[in-house]
Design a protein around this motif. Structure first.
Motif, PDB file in Angstrom:
ATOM      1  N   SER A   1      63.051 143.581  82.989  1.00  0.00           N
ATOM      2  CA  SER A   1      61.636 143.642  83.283  1.00  0.00           C
ATOM      3  C   SER A   1      61.376 144.782  84.277  1.00  0.00           C
ATOM      4  CB  SER A   1      61.171 142.307  83.867  1.00  0.00           C
ATOM      5  OG  SER A   1      59.872 142.412  84.369  1.00  0.00           O
ATOM      6  N   ALA A   2      60.306 145.514  84.053  1.00  0.00           N
ATOM      7  CA  ALA A   2      59.966 146.614  84.963  1.00  0.00           C
ATOM      8  C   ALA A   2      59.630 146.078  86.352  1.00  0.00           C
ATOM      9  CB  ALA A   2      58.802 147.423  84.395  1.00  0.00           C
ATOM     10  N   THR A   3      59.092 144.875  86.404  1.00  0.00           N
ATOM     11  CA  THR A   3      58.763 144.274  87.695  1.00  0.00           C
ATOM     12  C   THR A   3      60.029 143.996  88.498  1.00  0.00           C
ATOM     13  OG1 THR A   3      56.869 143.214  86.649  1.00  0.00           O
ATOM     14  CG2 THR A   3      57.529 142.379  88.796  1.00  0.00           C
ATOM     15  N   LEU A   4      61.062 143.453  87.847  1.00  0.00           N
ATOM     16  CA  LEU A   4      62.316 143.182  88.548  1.00  0.00           C
ATOM     17  C   LEU A   4      63.009 144.469  89.003  1.00  0.00           C
ATOM     18  CD1 LEU A   4      63.871 140.227  86.521  1.00  0.00           C
ATOM     19  CD2 LEU A   4      62.855 140.174  88.791  1.00  0.00           C
ATOM     20  N   ILE A   5      62.942 145.509  88.162  1.00  0.00           N
ATOM     21  CA  ILE A   5      63.542 146.786  88.551  1.00  0.00           C
ATOM     22  C   ILE A   5      62.808 147.380  89.741  1.00  0.00           C
ATOM     23  CG2 ILE A   5      63.964 149.152  87.785  1.00  0.00           C
ATOM     24  CD1 ILE A   5      64.430 148.013  84.979  1.00  0.00           C
ATOM     25  N   LEU A   6      61.476 147.324  89.717  1.00  0.00           N
ATOM     26  CA  LEU A   6      60.683 147.832  90.833  1.00  0.00           C
ATOM     27  C   LEU A   6      60.941 147.018  92.102  1.00  0.00           C
ATOM     28  CD1 LEU A   6      58.497 149.840  91.744  1.00  0.00           C
ATOM     29  CD2 LEU A   6      56.809 148.111  91.108  1.00  0.00           C
TER      30      LEU A   6
ATOM     31  N   LEU B   1      63.316 146.516  97.461  1.00  0.00           N
ATOM     32  CA  LEU B   1      64.195 145.794  98.383  1.00  0.00           C
ATOM     33  C   LEU B   1      65.295 146.691  98.921  1.00  0.00           C
ATOM     34  CD1 LEU B   1      64.608 142.273  96.733  1.00  0.00           C
ATOM     35  CD2 LEU B   1      63.463 142.825  98.863  1.00  0.00           C
ATOM     36  N   TYR B   2      65.902 147.511  98.060  1.00  0.00           N
ATOM     37  CA  TYR B   2      66.918 148.454  98.535  1.00  0.00           C
ATOM     38  C   TYR B   2      66.316 149.457  99.519  1.00  0.00           C
ATOM     39  CZ  TYR B   2      71.052 147.334  95.756  1.00  0.00           C
ATOM     40  OH  TYR B   2      72.167 146.731  95.252  1.00  0.00           O
ATOM     41  N   ALA B   3      65.157 150.017  99.189  1.00  0.00           N
ATOM     42  CA  ALA B   3      64.548 151.037 100.048  1.00  0.00           C
ATOM     43  C   ALA B   3      64.164 150.468 101.409  1.00  0.00           C
ATOM     44  CB  ALA B   3      63.325 151.632  99.349  1.00  0.00           C
ATOM     45  N   VAL B   4      63.499 149.331 101.396  1.00  0.00           N
ATOM     46  CA  VAL B   4      63.080 148.724 102.664  1.00  0.00           C
ATOM     47  C   VAL B   4      64.293 148.248 103.456  1.00  0.00           C
ATOM     48  CG1 VAL B   4      61.797 146.793 103.675  1.00  0.00           C
ATOM     49  CG2 VAL B   4      60.805 148.099 101.808  1.00  0.00           C
TER      50      VAL B   4
ATOM     51  N   ILE C   1      67.961 141.789 109.217  1.00  0.00           N
ATOM     52  CA  ILE C   1      66.921 141.668 108.189  1.00  0.00           C
ATOM     53  C   ILE C   1      67.174 142.667 107.064  1.00  0.00           C
ATOM     54  CG2 ILE C   1      64.452 141.994 107.740  1.00  0.00           C
ATOM     55  CD1 ILE C   1      63.973 140.845 110.566  1.00  0.00           C
ATOM     56  N   GLY C   2      67.532 143.890 107.420  1.00  0.00           N
ATOM     57  CA  GLY C   2      67.833 144.900 106.408  1.00  0.00           C
ATOM     58  C   GLY C   2      69.017 144.519 105.552  1.00  0.00           C
ATOM     59  N   PHE C   3      70.049 143.963 106.177  1.00  0.00           N
ATOM     60  CA  PHE C   3      71.216 143.545 105.408  1.00  0.00           C
ATOM     61  C   PHE C   3      70.874 142.419 104.451  1.00  0.00           C
ATOM     62  CE2 PHE C   3      75.044 141.127 104.633  1.00  0.00           C
ATOM     63  CZ  PHE C   3      75.867 142.137 104.155  1.00  0.00           C
ATOM     64  N   MET C   4      70.031 141.494 104.878  1.00  0.00           N
ATOM     65  CA  MET C   4      69.635 140.408 103.989  1.00  0.00           C
ATOM     66  C   MET C   4      68.819 140.932 102.806  1.00  0.00           C
ATOM     67  SD  MET C   4      68.835 137.492 106.833  1.00  0.00           S
ATOM     68  CE  MET C   4      68.267 136.289 105.678  1.00  0.00           C
ATOM     69  N   LEU C   5      67.954 141.921 103.058  1.00  0.00           N
ATOM     70  CA  LEU C   5      67.180 142.510 101.966  1.00  0.00           C
ATOM     71  C   LEU C   5      68.085 143.236 100.974  1.00  0.00           C
ATOM     72  CD1 LEU C   5      64.081 143.884 103.892  1.00  0.00           C
ATOM     73  CD2 LEU C   5      64.143 141.962 102.307  1.00  0.00           C
ATOM     74  N   VAL C   6      69.070 143.975 101.486  1.00  0.00           N
ATOM     75  CA  VAL C   6      70.004 144.681 100.606  1.00  0.00           C
ATOM     76  C   VAL C   6      70.838 143.674  99.806  1.00  0.00           C
ATOM     77  CG1 VAL C   6      72.047 146.173 100.605  1.00  0.00           C
ATOM     78  CG2 VAL C   6      70.045 146.806 101.926  1.00  0.00           C
ATOM     79  N   GLY C   7      71.228 142.569 100.423  1.00  0.00           N
ATOM     80  CA  GLY C   7      71.976 141.531  99.707  1.00  0.00           C
ATOM     81  C   GLY C   7      71.169 140.926  98.578  1.00  0.00           C
ATOM     82  N   ASN C   8      69.890 140.666  98.818  1.00  0.00           N
ATOM     83  CA  ASN C   8      69.039 140.122  97.760  1.00  0.00           C
ATOM     84  C   ASN C   8      68.808 141.150  96.649  1.00  0.00           C
ATOM     85  OD1 ASN C   8      68.746 137.569  98.854  1.00  0.00           O
ATOM     86  ND2 ASN C   8      67.035 138.199 100.136  1.00  0.00           N
ATOM     87  N   ALA C   9      68.688 142.419  97.034  1.00  0.00           N
ATOM     88  CA  ALA C   9      68.538 143.469  96.025  1.00  0.00           C
ATOM     89  C   ALA C   9      69.803 143.576  95.173  1.00  0.00           C
ATOM     90  CB  ALA C   9      68.225 144.801  96.691  1.00  0.00           C
ATOM     91  N   THR C  10      70.955 143.406  95.780  1.00  0.00           N
ATOM     92  CA  THR C  10      72.207 143.436  95.024  1.00  0.00           C
ATOM     93  C   THR C  10      72.280 142.274  94.041  1.00  0.00           C
ATOM     94  OG1 THR C  10      73.301 144.493  96.885  1.00  0.00           O
ATOM     95  CG2 THR C  10      74.721 143.447  95.257  1.00  0.00           C
ATOM     96  N   ASN C  11      71.822 141.116  94.445  1.00  0.00           N
ATOM     97  CA  ASN C  11      71.790 139.974  93.522  1.00  0.00           C
ATOM     98  C   ASN C  11      70.861 140.248  92.347  1.00  0.00           C
ATOM     99  OD1 ASN C  11      73.614 138.488  94.988  1.00  0.00           O
ATOM    100  ND2 ASN C  11      72.045 137.438  96.176  1.00  0.00           N
ATOM    101  N   LEU C  12      69.712 140.882  92.613  1.00  0.00           N
ATOM    102  CA  LEU C  12      68.818 141.249  91.520  1.00  0.00           C
ATOM    103  C   LEU C  12      69.463 142.282  90.593  1.00  0.00           C
ATOM    104  CD1 LEU C  12      65.205 141.498  92.978  1.00  0.00           C
ATOM    105  CD2 LEU C  12      66.008 140.090  91.098  1.00  0.00           C
TER     106      LEU C  12
END
Length: 158
Positions: free
Chosen positions: A4-9, A14-17, A32-43
């Motif tokens: 989905s384009a929404t999930l990719i965006l 999440l990676y950028a922020v 906080i940044g590490f947690m965001l990167v971790g969630n982006a990796t899961n996505l």
């Protein structure tokens, strides 16, 4: 399954922020940044895992074409566990740095026992702990949950 384009965006945001926040000097922002990167990796793992499939246990055969690949699921579970462990470690670092900042110039060095002003230095260092202990003892004394005599409640019921 098409990505989905929404999930990719969302993953890209999440990676950028997350990387932007991780570059700050504050440990809390790094966390906080590490947690965001971790969630982006899961996505990311979810997006590249391929199409949905059936569970391997249900069909009973190993040659099923619609069977789901378990490797992305294992990778995502591993990423969650690693993210949790590093989050706990960074939280411990944040608490330790806060504790050392509260002690000031003295740090956590305990003064020598043979000096004359040992009591004054110890009282200054551990005054907050003593105040907390006194407050807890007062709350326990005022409550009925912890009576002075543990067997008194049993004797009154008999």
């Amino acid at each position: 399954m098409t990505a989905s384009a929404t999930l990719i965006l969302l993953m890209a945001v999440l990676y950028a922020v997350g990387i932007t926040v991780m570059l700050e000097r504050s440990l809390t922002r790094v966390l906080i940044g590490f947690m965001l990167v971790g969630n982006a990796t899961n996505l990311l793992i979810l997006l590249v895992s391929g199409p949905n499939g059936t569970a391997p246990i249900v069909t009973g055969t190993s040659a099923d074409e619609t069977m789901a690949d378990p490797v992305p699921q294992v990778l995502m579970l591993t990423a969650i566990v690693i993210n949790f462990g590093i989050t706990a470690f960074v939280l411990a670092l944040i608490y330790r740095s806060w504790w050392l900042a509260q002690l000031g110039d003295q740090g956590d060095a305990v003064p020598d026992q043979h000096t004359d002003d040992t009591e004054a230095a110890t009282d200054a260092t551990f005054d907050a702990v003593d105040l907390d202990d006194a407050a807890i003892q007062k709350i326990l004394a005022d409550s009925n949950e912890h009576p002075d005599e543990p067997d008194r409640g049993l004797e009154e019921k008999r």
